[in-house]
Design an enzyme around this catalytic site. Structure first.
Site, PDB file in Angstrom:
ATOM      1  N   LYS A  32     -18.661 -18.436 -26.913  1.00  0.00           N
ATOM      2  CA  LYS A  32     -18.608 -18.840 -25.513  1.00  0.00           C
ATOM      3  C   LYS A  32     -17.225 -18.658 -24.896  1.00  0.00           C
ATOM      4  O   LYS A  32     -17.082 -18.722 -23.668  1.00  0.00           O
ATOM      5  CB  LYS A  32     -19.098 -20.280 -25.381  1.00  0.00           C
ATOM      6  CG  LYS A  32     -20.589 -20.393 -25.706  1.00  0.00           C
ATOM      7  CD  LYS A  32     -21.026 -21.825 -25.969  1.00  0.00           C
ATOM      8  CE  LYS A  32     -22.503 -21.829 -26.404  1.00  0.00           C
ATOM      9  NZ  LYS A  32     -22.934 -23.113 -26.978  1.00  0.00           N
TER      10      LYS A  32
ATOM     11  N   LYS B  77     -12.277 -24.038 -28.230  1.00  0.00           N
ATOM     12  CA  LYS B  77     -13.723 -24.131 -28.444  1.00  0.00           C
ATOM     13  C   LYS B  77     -14.079 -24.427 -29.896  1.00  0.00           C
ATOM     14  O   LYS B  77     -13.475 -23.896 -30.816  1.00  0.00           O
ATOM     15  CB  LYS B  77     -14.414 -22.824 -28.027  1.00  0.00           C
ATOM     16  CG  LYS B  77     -15.942 -22.911 -27.971  1.00  0.00           C
ATOM     17  CD  LYS B  77     -16.405 -23.814 -26.861  1.00  0.00           C
ATOM     18  CE  LYS B  77     -17.901 -24.063 -26.884  1.00  0.00           C
ATOM     19  NZ  LYS B  77     -18.293 -25.000 -27.968  1.00  0.00           N
TER      20      LYS B  77
ATOM     21  N   SER C  99     -20.878 -27.372 -24.858  1.00  0.00           N
ATOM     22  CA  SER C  99     -21.340 -26.217 -25.632  1.00  0.00           C
ATOM     23  C   SER C  99     -22.792 -25.882 -25.326  1.00  0.00           C
ATOM     24  O   SER C  99     -23.579 -25.558 -26.214  1.00  0.00           O
ATOM     25  CB  SER C  99     -21.161 -26.467 -27.140  1.00  0.00           C
ATOM     26  OG  SER C  99     -21.170 -25.258 -27.853  1.00  0.00           O
TER      27      SER C  99
ATOM     28  N   SER D  66     -20.709 -20.977 -31.653  1.00  0.00           N
ATOM     29  CA  SER D  66     -20.419 -21.216 -30.233  1.00  0.00           C
ATOM     30  C   SER D  66     -19.026 -20.801 -29.795  1.00  0.00           C
ATOM     31  O   SER D  66     -18.724 -20.872 -28.600  1.00  0.00           O
ATOM     32  CB  SER D  66     -20.633 -22.694 -29.896  1.00  0.00           C
ATOM     33  OG  SER D  66     -22.018 -22.985 -29.820  1.00  0.00           O
TER      34      SER D  66
END
Length: 353
Positions: A47, A200, A99, A44
């Site tokens: 992202k 993140k 997320s 993730s």
């Protein structure tokens, strides 16, 4: 370059990640690296790029109706419902705090037309940023052989993205309310590390635990990246503390400083000063003593023109170039004129020949 190079005095075993990278985002100094260019699944943390594309290329105040293609996506989710209407900013919160893989697909469809079209935008941006070890196939980071990056590339991407005010506002938020949803940021460092402000988390079984973090203190920002790290929270906290406590940004060169001289062949004067054309700051440890080195043969042919480009001077720490500063000539040195012979000297020279 060696496969693993350690700059911080924390001991090679102190960071348990298979791949890691830490950089002072202001000066560009690499503080720590371990297999920084080794390609890996990135889960993730993908992202980061997804959010950046949206922040740069779309109006986050736009409202979109959630299509069925963005509902029920596997993995982490903000639990979108078909037909509901949200702003892109609200979807960004769902993307970066919760997320949400569904939020990633919704944003990709809105901004790129299709998921595949959006992936092309992601790869174009990666190319523009010089992320040579990176390729995207989707906006959420679901495992795919052609979807990968490196610790260094993720650090470069994060440092760039944190300069975007909308991106920064999104990833630094701890909690937000989106409709009837209360979203809490998965990034625990926002509560644990002084100055933490992004960015993140990521995890899949194949990729392992991945974390990209940012912290800012006294005008300095450090970006840290770990890939496949079972102790990522503690590792990032240690990297941040070492980076902020051990290194301090200092002015190495001031604009106008004399950085050396070069010989002027055929000039009215034998040497000309070379001056720094701009300031240069860098992160330096107390025991380090930067020095300057002018490249080239050490001479030029006249004339030299004051203020004209004279190339660069390299900044060295322990013999390694860590930066370069453009330089200019500090004075005008005209070319010497050939001696004019008198009539009698010319006549004598002709007669003796």
């Amino acid at each position: 370059m060696l496969a693993a190079v350690l700059f911080l005095p924390v001991g090679a075993g102190a960071v348990s990640a298979r791949r890691a990278y830490a950089v002072d985002a202001v000066s560009g100094r690499v503080l720590y690296e371990k297999n920084p260019t080794e390609r890996s699944l990135i889960a993730s943390t993908t992202k980061i790029m997804t959010a950046l594309i949206v922040c740069e290329q779309c109006n986050v105040l736009d409202r979109m109706r959630i299509p069925k293609e963005a509902v029920g996506i596997e993995g982490s989710s903000m639990y979108l419902k078909e037909g509901e209407v949200l702003t892109l900013q609200e979807l960004l919160y769902g993307l970066m705090l919760s997320s949400g893989n569904d939020a990633a697909v919704a944003l990709a469809i809105y901004c790129g037309g299709t998921v595949e079209g959006f992936a092309e935008l992601m790869n174009d941006k990666a190319h523009n940023l010089g992320l040579t070890g990176t390729h995207f196939e989707n906006p959420n980071g679901l495992d795919s052989p052609g979807h990968y990056s490196t610790a260094k590339d993720l650090g470069t991407l994060a440092a760039y993205a944190m300069e975007n005010p909308i991106f920064y506002k999104t990833v630094s938020a701890k909690n937000v309310k989106v409709g009837d949803r209360y979203l809490t940021n998965h990034n625990k460092l926002l509560w644990r590390v002084a100055g933490a402000d992004g960015v993140k988390t990521g995890f899949t079984k194949a990729a392992g635990r991945i974390l990209v973090s940012s912290a800012t203190r006294d005008g300095r920002r450090i970006i840290a990246v770990t890939i496949d790290d079972p102790s990522d929270w503690s590792d990032h906290a240690a990297l941040m503390e070492e980076g902020f406590s051990r290194y301090a940004i200092g002015r190495i060169v001031n604009q106008g400083d004399r950085v050396g001289t070069v010989e002027v062949v055929g000039g009215e004067k034998r040497r000309v000063e070379v001056l720094a054309a701009e300031d240069f700051d860098y992160s330096v440890a107390p025991e380090e003593h930067p020095c300057l080195a002018l490249p080239g043969p050490g001479f030029i042919y006249a004339p030299a023109v004051e203020g004209a480009d004279a190339g660069v001077v390299y900044v060295l720490i322990e013999g390694k170039a860590v930066g370069k500063v453009p330089v200019v000539y500090g004075a005008t040195i005209e070319q010497t004129q050939p001696e004019e012979k008198s009539f009698w000297k010319k006549l004598f020279h002709r007669g003796s020949g």
